[in-house]
Design an enzyme around this catalytic site. Structure first.
Site, PDB file in Angstrom:
ATOM      1  N   GLY A   1      29.317  35.443  42.970  1.00 51.89           N
ATOM      2  CA  GLY A   1      29.719  36.497  42.034  1.00 51.89           C
ATOM      3  C   GLY A   1      28.945  37.788  42.223  1.00 51.89           C
ATOM      4  O   GLY A   1      28.872  38.615  41.314  1.00 51.89           O
TER       5      GLY A   1
ATOM      6  N   HIS B   1      19.940  38.753  48.570  1.00 50.11           N
ATOM      7  CA  HIS B   1      20.139  37.301  48.542  1.00 50.11           C
ATOM      8  C   HIS B   1      18.798  36.574  48.752  1.00 50.11           C
ATOM      9  O   HIS B   1      18.752  35.356  48.851  1.00 50.11           O
ATOM     10  CB  HIS B   1      21.085  36.853  49.664  1.00 50.11           C
ATOM     11  CG  HIS B   1      22.544  37.150  49.429  1.00 50.11           C
ATOM     12  ND1 HIS B   1      23.102  37.246  48.187  1.00 50.11           N
ATOM     13  CD2 HIS B   1      23.567  37.341  50.312  1.00 50.11           C
ATOM     14  CE1 HIS B   1      24.411  37.495  48.302  1.00 50.11           C
ATOM     15  NE2 HIS B   1      24.709  37.564  49.584  1.00 50.11           N
TER      16      HIS B   1
ATOM     17  N   ARG C   1      26.553  29.978  40.208  1.00 53.20           N
ATOM     18  CA  ARG C   1      27.904  29.454  40.060  1.00 53.20           C
ATOM     19  C   ARG C   1      27.881  27.976  40.393  1.00 53.20           C
ATOM     20  O   ARG C   1      27.009  27.520  41.142  1.00 53.20           O
ATOM     21  CB  ARG C   1      28.771  30.206  41.084  1.00 53.20           C
ATOM     22  CG  ARG C   1      30.207  29.900  41.032  1.00 53.20           C
ATOM     23  CD  ARG C   1      30.942  30.674  42.116  1.00 53.20           C
ATOM     24  NE  ARG C   1      32.358  30.658  41.832  1.00 53.20           N
ATOM     25  CZ  ARG C   1      33.281  31.133  42.629  1.00 53.20           C
ATOM     26  NH1 ARG C   1      32.941  31.684  43.784  1.00 53.20           N
ATOM     27  NH2 ARG C   1      34.551  31.077  42.303  1.00 53.20           N
TER      28      ARG C   1
ATOM     29  N   SER D   1      34.245  28.694  48.249  1.00 57.88           N
ATOM     30  CA  SER D   1      34.325  30.139  48.463  1.00 57.88           C
ATOM     31  C   SER D   1      33.700  30.516  49.812  1.00 57.88           C
ATOM     32  O   SER D   1      34.267  31.283  50.588  1.00 57.88           O
ATOM     33  CB  SER D   1      33.606  30.856  47.312  1.00 57.88           C
ATOM     34  OG  SER D   1      33.747  32.238  47.419  1.00 57.88           O
TER      35      SER D   1
ATOM     36  N   TYR E   1      28.487  32.479  36.490  1.00 56.15           N
ATOM     37  CA  TYR E   1      29.849  32.957  36.766  1.00 56.15           C
ATOM     38  C   TYR E   1      30.820  32.414  35.721  1.00 56.15           C
ATOM     39  O   TYR E   1      31.655  33.148  35.181  1.00 56.15           O
ATOM     40  CB  TYR E   1      30.232  32.489  38.172  1.00 56.15           C
ATOM     41  CG  TYR E   1      31.560  32.972  38.697  1.00 56.15           C
ATOM     42  CD1 TYR E   1      31.641  34.134  39.467  1.00 56.15           C
ATOM     43  CD2 TYR E   1      32.733  32.263  38.455  1.00 56.15           C
ATOM     44  CE1 TYR E   1      32.859  34.571  39.974  1.00 56.15           C
ATOM     45  CE2 TYR E   1      33.952  32.703  38.949  1.00 56.15           C
ATOM     46  CZ  TYR E   1      34.012  33.854  39.710  1.00 56.15           C
ATOM     47  OH  TYR E   1      35.223  34.290  40.207  1.00 56.15           O
TER      48      TYR E   1
ATOM     49  N   LYS F   1      40.211  34.261  45.100  1.00 60.66           N
ATOM     50  CA  LYS F   1      40.953  33.755  43.942  1.00 60.66           C
ATOM     51  C   LYS F   1      40.283  34.123  42.624  1.00 60.66           C
ATOM     52  O   LYS F   1      40.926  34.303  41.608  1.00 60.66           O
ATOM     53  CB  LYS F   1      41.019  32.229  44.005  1.00 60.66           C
ATOM     54  CG  LYS F   1      42.155  31.671  44.818  1.00 60.66           C
ATOM     55  CD  LYS F   1      42.273  30.182  44.512  1.00 60.66           C
ATOM     56  CE  LYS F   1      43.353  29.530  45.337  1.00 60.66           C
ATOM     57  NZ  LYS F   1      43.337  28.059  45.146  1.00 60.66           N
TER      58      LYS F   1
HETATM   59  P1  A3P Z   1      36.410  32.810  45.323  1.00 59.88           P
HETATM   60  O1  A3P Z   1      36.269  32.685  46.801  1.00 59.88           O
HETATM   61  O2  A3P Z   1      36.208  31.505  44.612  1.00 59.88           O
HETATM   62  O3  A3P Z   1      37.682  33.477  44.920  1.00 59.88           O
HETATM   63  P2  A3P Z   1      30.402  37.186  46.232  1.00 59.88           P
HETATM   64  O4  A3P Z   1      30.798  38.461  45.581  1.00 59.88           O
HETATM   65  O5  A3P Z   1      29.058  36.683  45.809  1.00 59.88           O
HETATM   66  O6  A3P Z   1      30.593  37.238  47.687  1.00 59.88           O
HETATM   67  O7  A3P Z   1      31.378  36.077  45.649  1.00 59.88           O
HETATM   68  C1  A3P Z   1      32.736  36.086  45.984  1.00 59.88           C
HETATM   69  C2  A3P Z   1      33.482  35.264  44.965  1.00 59.88           C
HETATM   70  O8  A3P Z   1      33.602  36.019  43.741  1.00 59.88           O
HETATM   71  C3  A3P Z   1      34.899  34.981  45.416  1.00 59.88           C
HETATM   72  O9  A3P Z   1      35.254  33.752  44.799  1.00 59.88           O
HETATM   73  C4  A3P Z   1      35.645  36.172  44.838  1.00 59.88           C
HETATM   74  O10 A3P Z   1      37.028  35.978  44.727  1.00 59.88           O
HETATM   75  C5  A3P Z   1      34.975  36.267  43.484  1.00 59.88           C
HETATM   76  N1  A3P Z   1      35.089  37.613  42.884  1.00 59.88           N
HETATM   77  C6  A3P Z   1      35.004  38.810  43.489  1.00 59.88           C
HETATM   78  N2  A3P Z   1      35.142  39.793  42.602  1.00 59.88           N
HETATM   79  C7  A3P Z   1      35.315  39.216  41.396  1.00 59.88           C
HETATM   80  C8  A3P Z   1      35.531  39.726  40.079  1.00 59.88           C
HETATM   81  N3  A3P Z   1      35.584  41.022  39.847  1.00 59.88           N
HETATM   82  N4  A3P Z   1      35.666  38.835  39.074  1.00 59.88           N
HETATM   83  C9  A3P Z   1      35.596  37.500  39.303  1.00 59.88           C
HETATM   84  N5  A3P Z   1      35.421  36.961  40.524  1.00 59.88           N
HETATM   85  C10 A3P Z   1      35.267  37.803  41.562  1.00 59.88           C
END
Ligand code: A3P
Length: 324
Positions: free
Chosen positions: A72, A135, A157, A165, A224, A291
């Site tokens: 997230g 990170h 998460r 993911s 998350y 997603k």
């Molecule tokens: P999924 O692959 O389960 O859809 P990060 O930003 O740490 O790389 O994490 C990416 C994950 O957060 C992905 O999850 C992405 O779709 C989801 N994500 C990105 N933007 C988001 C938002 N504004 N609200 C909720 N989830 C989000």
């Protein structure tokens, strides 16, 4: 500067020969991962991690968005920026309409310090206070981040959703460089053993969890799933923690809902700037939006994978007060 670069290069070269090494998630820049100070790090990033550990000076006013990948980060960057800087732009000219969350809140190790041991930190953040992302696990943060009065916001998460993911995200990267797909079995095995950028998961989460327990005014620990469940409540908590609580007037004017909306998965995904182009660290912007759901793991993981991960979650987290 040249001497410093040379000594850094030597140090990294030495480390590459001595640190435990494992095959990474792609044949490109993610080819090998090195276990540095207990977390897995790409060769590309060793140099920036070391230089920022040595040189980065945090200000008391700084805010750091700390995460494991795929937990997230993009969302929390957008929320933190929109909460902290909300008085610095007109309501209909939100910077997220023209910049990605990763451009507004830059990663220290993959962006600001990438190939640049002495970045111009004075001019790097257009908006104030400075907000950076990382990170890096808590224990390995530059000392000045841990010792100053700056604030850290962390999001984690459910590890099973994170794995799915990550596997999907790395699958797209593999596709891009024409690597054959990685099986879920292989990805599971790597994740289980903690071998991915900034892994292992539990050590990362527990480091920040303990920091938030010991000093709740300095580190805010978010999940998350809680954000998905009640974003307004979590946004208010975030604003309070950051020292910029929403005023009664702002609440009446719907500012909280406005921030929640512009940072939502549905809205951000559709913003042009998030649909095309590559980030400074080489990942297509659009791949950060897949997603955005809770529980997608149930569409992928086999019962035996679930059983093994649940057992590991219990082993690692029991007694910590942290649950998923
Ligand atoms: P999924 O692959 O389960 O859809 P990060 O930003 O740490 O790389 O994490 C990416 C994950 O957060 C992905 O999850 C992405 O779709 C989801 N994500 C990105 N933007 C988001 C938002 N504004 N609200 C909720 N989830 C989000």
């Amino acid at each position: 500067i040249q001497n410093e670069e040379k000594s850094l290069d030597d140090e990294v070269q030495q480390l590459e020969q001595t640190l435990p090494k494992e095959e990474g998630w792609t044949s490109g820049s993610e080819k090998s991962l090195y276990l540095y100070q207990g977390f897995w790090c790409l060769a590309r990033d060793l140099k920036s991690v070391i230089s920022l550990q040595k040189h980065f000076q945090a200000f008391d006013s700084d805010v750091f968005v700390a995460t494991s990948p795929k937990c997230g980060t993009t969302w929390l960057k957008a929320l933190t920026f929109s909460t902290l800087c909300r008085t610095q732009y007109a309501r209909d000219e939100h910077p997220l309409l023209n910049s990605t969350p990763h451009q507004l809140v830059r990663f220290l190790e993959f962006d600001v310090y990438l190939n640049n041991p002495f970045p111009d930190l004075e001019n790097i953040c257009v908006y104030k206070p400075r907000i950076f992302a990382t990170h890096i696990p808590y224990a390995s943060l530059p000392t000045s981040i841990k010792d100053s009065k700056c604030k850290i916001v962390y999001i984690c998460r459910n590890p099973m959703d994170m794995l799915i993911s990550l596997w999907n995200f790395m699958g797209k990267l593999r596709d891009q460089i024409q690597d054959p797909p990685m099986s879920l079995d292989e990805a599971f095995d790597k994740f289980y053993r903690g071998i991915y950028l900034s892994g292992p998961f539990y050590e990362h989460v527990l480091g920040y969890w303990k920091a938030s327990q010991e000093n709740p005014d300095k580190t805010l620990f978010l999940k998350y799933e809680d954000l998905k469940e009640d974003i307004s409540c979590q946004l208010k908590k975030l604003a309070m923690f950051l020292g910029v609580p929403f005023t009664e007037d702002e609440e009446k004017q719907g500012v909280v809902e406005e921030i929640a909306k512009i940072c939502s998965f549905r809205e951000l995904k559709e913003v042009q700037v998030n649909k095309k182009g590559l980030s400074r660290f080489g990942t297509p912007h659009k791949d950060f939006f897949r997603k955005g759901q809770v529980g997608d793991w149930s569409n992928y993981l086999t019962p035996s994978m679930v059983e093994r991960l649940e057992k590991l979650i219990h082993e690692k987290l029991d007694g910590s007060g942290l649950t998923f």
